[in-house]
Design a protein around this motif. Sequence first.
Motif, PDB file in Angstrom:
ATOM      1  N   THR B 227      43.897  34.060  48.462  1.00 35.73           N
ATOM      2  CA  THR B 227      44.581  35.034  47.616  1.00 35.73           C
ATOM      3  C   THR B 227      43.561  35.569  46.606  1.00 35.73           C
ATOM      4  OG1 THR B 227      45.172  33.394  45.972  1.00 35.73           O
ATOM      5  CG2 THR B 227      46.744  33.749  47.769  1.00 35.73           C
ATOM      6  N   ARG B 228      43.977  36.602  45.902  1.00 37.78           N
ATOM      7  CA  ARG B 228      43.091  37.124  44.839  1.00 37.78           C
ATOM      8  C   ARG B 228      42.811  36.054  43.804  1.00 37.78           C
ATOM      9  NH1 ARG B 228      45.448  43.086  44.905  1.00 37.78           N
ATOM     10  NH2 ARG B 228      43.819  43.826  46.296  1.00 37.78           N
ATOM     11  N   ALA B 229      43.824  35.265  43.496  1.00 36.38           N
ATOM     12  CA  ALA B 229      43.646  34.212  42.504  1.00 36.38           C
ATOM     13  C   ALA B 229      42.628  33.172  42.998  1.00 36.38           C
ATOM     14  CB  ALA B 229      44.985  33.546  42.203  1.00 36.38           C
ATOM     15  N   ASP B 230      42.709  32.843  44.300  1.00 43.78           N
ATOM     16  CA  ASP B 230      41.734  31.908  44.865  1.00 43.78           C
ATOM     17  C   ASP B 230      40.320  32.452  44.710  1.00 43.78           C
ATOM     18  OD1 ASP B 230      43.850  30.340  45.783  1.00 43.78           O
ATOM     19  OD2 ASP B 230      43.827  31.263  47.776  1.00 43.78           O
ATOM     20  N   VAL B 231      40.188  33.726  45.034  1.00 45.42           N
ATOM     21  CA  VAL B 231      38.858  34.347  44.972  1.00 45.42           C
ATOM     22  C   VAL B 231      38.329  34.292  43.538  1.00 45.42           C
ATOM     23  CG1 VAL B 231      37.640  36.555  45.175  1.00 45.42           C
ATOM     24  CG2 VAL B 231      39.173  35.807  47.008  1.00 45.42           C
ATOM     25  N   GLN B 232      39.193  34.579  42.587  1.00 47.73           N
ATOM     26  CA  GLN B 232      38.763  34.523  41.185  1.00 47.73           C
ATOM     27  C   GLN B 232      38.336  33.118  40.798  1.00 47.73           C
ATOM     28  OE1 GLN B 232      37.838  37.003  39.529  1.00 47.73           O
ATOM     29  NE2 GLN B 232      38.634  38.196  41.240  1.00 47.73           N
ATOM     30  N   LEU B 233      39.116  32.140  41.266  1.00 49.92           N
ATOM     31  CA  LEU B 233      38.799  30.746  40.973  1.00 49.92           C
ATOM     32  C   LEU B 233      37.437  30.375  41.549  1.00 49.92           C
ATOM     33  CD1 LEU B 233      39.900  28.059  39.800  1.00 49.92           C
ATOM     34  CD2 LEU B 233      40.939  27.621  42.037  1.00 49.92           C
ATOM     35  N   LEU B 234      37.181  30.790  42.773  1.00 55.39           N
ATOM     36  CA  LEU B 234      35.919  30.437  43.425  1.00 55.39           C
ATOM     37  C   LEU B 234      34.742  31.153  42.760  1.00 55.39           C
ATOM     38  CD1 LEU B 234      37.273  30.380  47.075  1.00 55.39           C
ATOM     39  CD2 LEU B 234      36.310  28.416  45.847  1.00 55.39           C
ATOM     40  N   HIS B 235      34.940  32.413  42.398  1.00 54.00           N
ATOM     41  CA  HIS B 235      33.900  33.108  41.617  1.00 54.00           C
ATOM     42  C   HIS B 235      33.652  32.348  40.316  1.00 54.00           C
ATOM     43  CE1 HIS B 235      32.956  36.762  43.773  1.00 54.00           C
ATOM     44  NE2 HIS B 235      34.225  37.126  43.877  1.00 54.00           N
ATOM     45  N   GLY B 236      34.739  31.965  39.678  1.00 53.98           N
ATOM     46  CA  GLY B 236      34.634  31.290  38.391  1.00 53.98           C
ATOM     47  C   GLY B 236      33.844  29.996  38.485  1.00 53.98           C
ATOM     48  N   ILE B 237      34.102  29.254  39.539  1.00 56.97           N
ATOM     49  CA  ILE B 237      33.381  27.990  39.734  1.00 56.97           C
ATOM     50  C   ILE B 237      31.886  28.252  39.804  1.00 56.97           C
ATOM     51  CG2 ILE B 237      32.894  26.227  41.480  1.00 56.97           C
ATOM     52  CD1 ILE B 237      35.909  26.176  42.084  1.00 56.97           C
ATOM     53  N   MET B 238      31.513  29.197  40.611  1.00 60.08           N
ATOM     54  CA  MET B 238      30.089  29.468  40.791  1.00 60.08           C
ATOM     55  C   MET B 238      29.455  29.994  39.511  1.00 60.08           C
ATOM     56  SD  MET B 238      27.466  29.242  42.541  1.00 60.08           S
ATOM     57  CE  MET B 238      27.819  28.807  44.244  1.00 60.08           C
ATOM     58  N   ARG B 239      30.168  30.907  38.851  1.00 60.28           N
ATOM     59  CA  ARG B 239      29.643  31.455  37.597  1.00 60.28           C
ATOM     60  C   ARG B 239      29.400  30.348  36.579  1.00 60.28           C
ATOM     61  NH1 ARG B 239      33.970  34.901  37.052  1.00 60.28           N
ATOM     62  NH2 ARG B 239      33.658  36.501  38.639  1.00 60.28           N
ATOM     63  N   GLN B 240      30.366  29.424  36.550  1.00 61.30           N
ATOM     64  CA  GLN B 240      30.264  28.366  35.567  1.00 61.30           C
ATOM     65  C   GLN B 240      29.082  27.444  35.858  1.00 61.30           C
ATOM     66  OE1 GLN B 240      32.019  28.376  32.895  1.00 61.30           O
ATOM     67  NE2 GLN B 240      31.024  26.539  32.041  1.00 61.30           N
TER      68      GLN B 240
END
Lengths: 248, 248
Positions: B227-240
């Motif tokens: 989902t879009r939320a999943d994608v945001q979460l995965l981006h967030g993990i990497m960014r962090q």
Amino acid sequence: MPSETAQPSFVLVRPQMGENIGAAARAMWNFGLDRMRIVGPRDGWPNPKAVAMSSGAGRLLDEAQIYDDLAGALSDRTFVFATTARPRDLTKPVYSPEHAMKMAAEMVAAGEQVAVLFGPERAGLENDDIAKANAIISVPVNPEYASLNLGQCVLLTAYEWMRQAGDVTHVSEVPGNKGDWATGVEIEKLVDHYEERLEEAGFFYPAAKADNMKLNLRNLWSRMRLTRADVQLLHGIMRQMVRWKERG
Amino acid sequence: MPSETAQPSFVLVRPQMGENIGAAARAMWNFGLDRMRIVGPRDGWPNPKAVAMSSGAGRLLDEAQIYDDLAGALSDRTFVFATTARPRDLTKPVYSPEHAMKMAAEMVAAGEQVAVLFGPERAGLENDDIAKANAIISVPVNPEYASLNLGQCVLLTAYEWMRQAGDVTHVSEVPGNKGDWATGVEIEKLVDHYEERLEEAGFFYPAAKADNMKLNLRNLWSRMRLTRADVQLLHGIMRQMVRWKERG
């Protein structure tokens, strides 16, 4: 030699182009059918263009039975379906390919001799041909555009035969690496690994949202049905990011 | 003008012969489908041989959308099926045409943007293409003789679409955040983001294995239906993780 599977004969009635006879042979054999009968082929028999088009299914042409008229081709049949582009005003039952091939499968299993008729390319079966059939098969097509050719009509009917005859290998929903799903324990370890490292990295911020973020992350992994290989890849990604940081 | 019926796009990937593109258009329109996309047609576009073969379905070619690469063709799609001659060893669900088109009908009815990929005549889809798909469609054919061509594969899939779309009476529950699936473009960006950062972090090592590792990673994301939320979460993990390193 024909296969030993009991099956219907597909009867091409006055086919015109050799290419289409070859295409029909290929279409049939794709779905395990190899009893072709041909009534009055326009260009005689054998037909080199049919052979050229039949690559890999040439045996069906070698073994095809050739008849002068439709009555001859149906002499040993106990039930006959006729395919038509659109159902005509004849008082016969009209079935979808799916329903007809289900009936055919049941009849063949019960020892009946079934035939399916396919008409010539241009005009299709004549009323005299259809009169010899017990039932009609009509492919449900776009009412604005019905333009199936002979080979396509044979293809769809043969496909339905294979589906209905139960020869269909049940293509499962199971991914390639069958039996290699990660276990619950493995998923737990993945969840823990990510939580620990992301905690350390300050990901779960602000604190009030941390629990919810952790829940989302866990849902992500569990919804996905990960294989062991997936789990290893995801562990590897996280390990590498940590190593990178530590080198930094 | 395309018909107003909600329906999947059929995507021809690097088709070779114009005749086959024309045949695919006819096969589609026979079953009421008129959204064709073409990726990198070998002989350029427009293609006179395709037009000659498409009699009555030429409108599909006029309206076909042409793309340089598959990513472009899938940029607005939320679910992608790939047709293959035989299921390969990729961990994705494999469905029969019947089952897949039933799913497609349900998803389309729920407002999703579905694509079905068909590979080039000789070789079929490459692993890189299949890596962009969420699921695989495998036509159950005679194991001794699997020789469906492009037009036939499109025909059978379109036939099942018409059968299944007619059967869908109610929209079934879509798991997860209904109506909020990530699109192709969003998945591509996620793939790029992870590839870039992991490259930087030295994850793709040794070099000989790098391509395969990237393929596995891409398969992981595309198989999962994010989902879009999943994608945001995965981006967030990497960014962090990157931020953490940089602070380090």
